[in-house]
Design a protein around this motif. Structure first.
Motif, PDB file in Angstrom:
ATOM      1  N   LEU A 173      17.171 -33.020 -88.082  1.00 54.54           N
ATOM      2  CA  LEU A 173      16.433 -33.578 -86.952  1.00 54.54           C
ATOM      3  C   LEU A 173      16.919 -34.998 -86.694  1.00 54.54           C
ATOM      4  N   ILE A 174      17.301 -35.266 -85.462  1.00 54.60           N
ATOM      5  CA  ILE A 174      17.835 -36.582 -85.091  1.00 54.60           C
ATOM      6  C   ILE A 174      16.744 -37.378 -84.370  1.00 54.60           C
ATOM      7  N   ILE A 175      16.501 -38.584 -84.855  1.00 53.19           N
ATOM      8  CA  ILE A 175      15.486 -39.470 -84.269  1.00 53.19           C
ATOM      9  C   ILE A 175      16.182 -40.706 -83.721  1.00 53.19           C
ATOM     10  N   ASN A 176      15.922 -40.991 -82.473  1.00 55.65           N
ATOM     11  CA  ASN A 176      16.441 -42.201 -81.836  1.00 55.65           C
ATOM     12  C   ASN A 176      15.368 -43.282 -81.938  1.00 55.65           C
TER      13      ASN A 176
ATOM     14  N   TRP B  71      12.613 -37.788 -80.358  1.00 51.92           N
ATOM     15  CA  TRP B  71      13.267 -36.686 -81.045  1.00 51.92           C
ATOM     16  C   TRP B  71      12.980 -35.386 -80.290  1.00 51.92           C
ATOM     17  N   LYS B  72      13.608 -34.319 -80.732  1.00 48.97           N
ATOM     18  CA  LYS B  72      13.476 -33.015 -80.085  1.00 48.97           C
ATOM     19  C   LYS B  72      12.628 -32.102 -80.979  1.00 48.97           C
ATOM     20  N   ASP B  73      11.467 -31.669 -80.446  1.00 53.32           N
ATOM     21  CA  ASP B  73      10.586 -30.726 -81.142  1.00 53.32           C
ATOM     22  C   ASP B  73      10.886 -29.323 -80.604  1.00 53.32           C
TER      23      ASP B  73
ATOM     24  N   GLY C  59      10.907 -30.195 -74.798  1.00 53.30           N
ATOM     25  CA  GLY C  59      10.646 -30.431 -76.205  1.00 53.30           C
ATOM     26  C   GLY C  59      10.894 -31.844 -76.664  1.00 53.30           C
ATOM     27  N   THR C  60      11.312 -32.730 -75.776  1.00 51.24           N
ATOM     28  CA  THR C  60      11.539 -34.133 -76.148  1.00 51.24           C
ATOM     29  C   THR C  60      10.192 -34.819 -76.371  1.00 51.24           C
ATOM     30  N   VAL C  61      10.059 -35.473 -77.526  1.00 55.78           N
ATOM     31  CA  VAL C  61       8.830 -36.183 -77.873  1.00 55.78           C
ATOM     32  C   VAL C  61       9.140 -37.673 -77.922  1.00 55.78           C
ATOM     33  N   ARG C  62       8.271 -38.455 -77.275  1.00 52.48           N
ATOM     34  CA  ARG C  62       8.452 -39.912 -77.232  1.00 52.48           C
ATOM     35  C   ARG C  62       7.219 -40.574 -77.835  1.00 52.48           C
ATOM     36  N   GLN C  63       7.449 -41.348 -78.898  1.00 51.84           N
ATOM     37  CA  GLN C  63       6.368 -42.017 -79.610  1.00 51.84           C
ATOM     38  C   GLN C  63       6.537 -43.527 -79.495  1.00 51.84           C
TER      39      GLN C  63
END
Length: 439
Positions: free
Chosen positions: A53-56, A84-86, A138-142
């Motif tokens: 899993l890749i997190i920017n 990241w992509k969920d 599926g892109t999640v932004r926190q």
């Protein structure tokens, strides 16, 4: 399209919305129920367990609050954006007409990211109240917004003209590089308003952030963890320390040198010069203590500390020279001291050597037979004694005149010596100040 066609379309749209909103359930709520059905927030959201899993991770805002050199910490508020992509969260945008959906952070899997270089973190919004944005693909932004107290290795050698670089490390705490890998956004330059809001405070100017990717290792279990590094650079504004510490110290030293070597003062006032020098030393020591309390206890003094210490040495040497001149002046009056010829030449007083010759300690009567008058007849003895008394008075007056001129010559001598020392110390003090301040 005429009016009736438009009216028909309008009622059709209202009917479609009524079908989707049954018993108060909105389209967003229906979508949330569909997405959350069977969703486990404790499972890493990848279809293949071997996938990484890749997190920017990027920094969106930054405000420098305080920087404590003595504790070697920096306090700042910042917003970190994680993306990241969920693979478990996706929907057809045309079915729900929703591109982004807001969900509570506790409903979804989120990486347990932490700032490892921070010793204290104060989140402005509790984790149970924070939301994340989910896109239809599926892109999640926190968004994580908090006030951090971060460790920062200080280099204060050039204080108050120093520039500090503080390393901020952020990454997942539990997931290894085989599970989660971090990537970082772009570097941030000063006044980069296109990317976010970044600024310093009244003492520190924001100079930029250099982003990079790093790794840490756990040697006990041979695990490697991915993290991002933000090298925050700030530059101190030196005006406060220049006006409050540097300039007053220089002025105090200049005034003290003038007081120590004022050419118009005679030997009776020289004791007060020593008192002035000692008072100045105490004042400079207090200023040096102020600088020491604000700096970390390193093996080297900062630039401002070296300057104040140099001023203390200048004043101390000046006091020693003032004591030396006081001793020489006192010796010249009590022991009829004659200065050496080289000192007279330096002070340009070679023409006054006749007044600086050795004094006669007692009155000598002239006994030359050529100059002695022989009195005969009645009263000769009386006239002889009177002539000898007049001769003694004449020699005494000449000796007093000679001592008076000697005293004037000594005053002139020490005035020139004071002026020479005043010039030397003022030039030396100026050179020391320029050398240390311009480094």
């Amino acid at each position: 399209m005429n009016f009736y066609d438009f009216k028909f379309v309008f009622y059709l749209a209202i009917s479609w919305c009524n079908l989707l909103e049954v018993d108060g359930i909105t389209v967003a709520e229906q979508l949330k129920d569909v997405l959350m059905e069977g969703y486990d927030s404790s499972i890493r959201p990848v279809n293949n367990e071997r996938d990484i899993l890749i997190i920017n991770i990027s920094m969106n805002t930054m405000s420098v609050l305080t920087l404590d050199p003595a504790e070697e910490t920096i306090n700042f508020s910042s917003e970190f954006i994680l993306q990241w992509k969920d693979e478990f969260l996706f929907w057809n945008k045309s079915d729900y007409n929703i591109t982004w959906l807001k969900l509570k952070e506790s409903f979804l899997w989120t990486p347990d990211t932490t700032v490892s270089t921070s010793i204290d973190t104060n989140y402005l919004i509790d984790a149970s109240e924070r939301y994340v944005s989910v896109k239809h693909d599926g892109t999640v932004r926190q968004s994580i917004y908090a006030v951090f107290t971060n460790l920062c290795d200080m280099n204060v050698d050039k204080f108050p003209y120093d520039q500090q670089t503080c390393m901020i490390k952020m990454g997942p705490w539990s997931y290894t590089t085989q599970e989660v890998t971090c990537i970082v956004g772009r570097d941030i330059a000063p006044n980069d308003t296109d990317f976010g809001d970044f600024h310093g405070n009244s003492e520190w100017d924001f100079e930029g952030i250099v982003s990079s990717v790093g790794e840490t290792e756990d040697p006990d279990v041979n695990f490697t963890f991915s993290e991002v590094h933000f090298a925050l650079t700030v530059k101190r504004r030196p005006q406060f320390y220049v006006w409050v510490l540097l300039i007053p110290t220089y002025i105090i030293t200049v005034v003290c040198i003038f007081g120590l070597f004022t050419p118009t003062a005679n030997h009776g006032l020289r004791e007060e010069r020593v008192n002035l020098g000692i008072t100045t030393l105490l004042s400079s020591a207090v200023i040096l203590q102020i600088v020491a309390n604000a700096m970390p206890k390193t093996s080297e003094l900062p630039l401002l500390g070296n300057f104040i210490l140099a001023e203390i040495f200048v004043v101390a040497i000046g006091v020693l020279f003032a004591v030396l001149v006081l001793t020489l002046h006192q010796r010249a009056h009590t022991r009829e001291w004659r200065p050496p010829a080289w000192m007279l030449w330096i002070l340009r007083m070679t023409g006054s050597s006749k007044f600086l010759s050795r004094n006669i300690t007692k009155i000598r009567h002239k006994s030359s037979t050529a100059e002695r008058i022989h009195y005969t007849g009645e009263g000769a003895y009386l006239f002889k004694n009177l002539d000898e008394s007049l001769q003694s008075v004449r020699e005494y007056i000449q000796e007093e005149d000679r001592d008076y001129f000697r005293e004037l010559t000594y005053v002139k001598f020490f005035d020139r010596l004071d002026f020479l020392l005043l010039f030397i110390f003022q030039v030396g003090n100026a050179l020391v100040t320029l050398f240390l301040v311009k480094q």
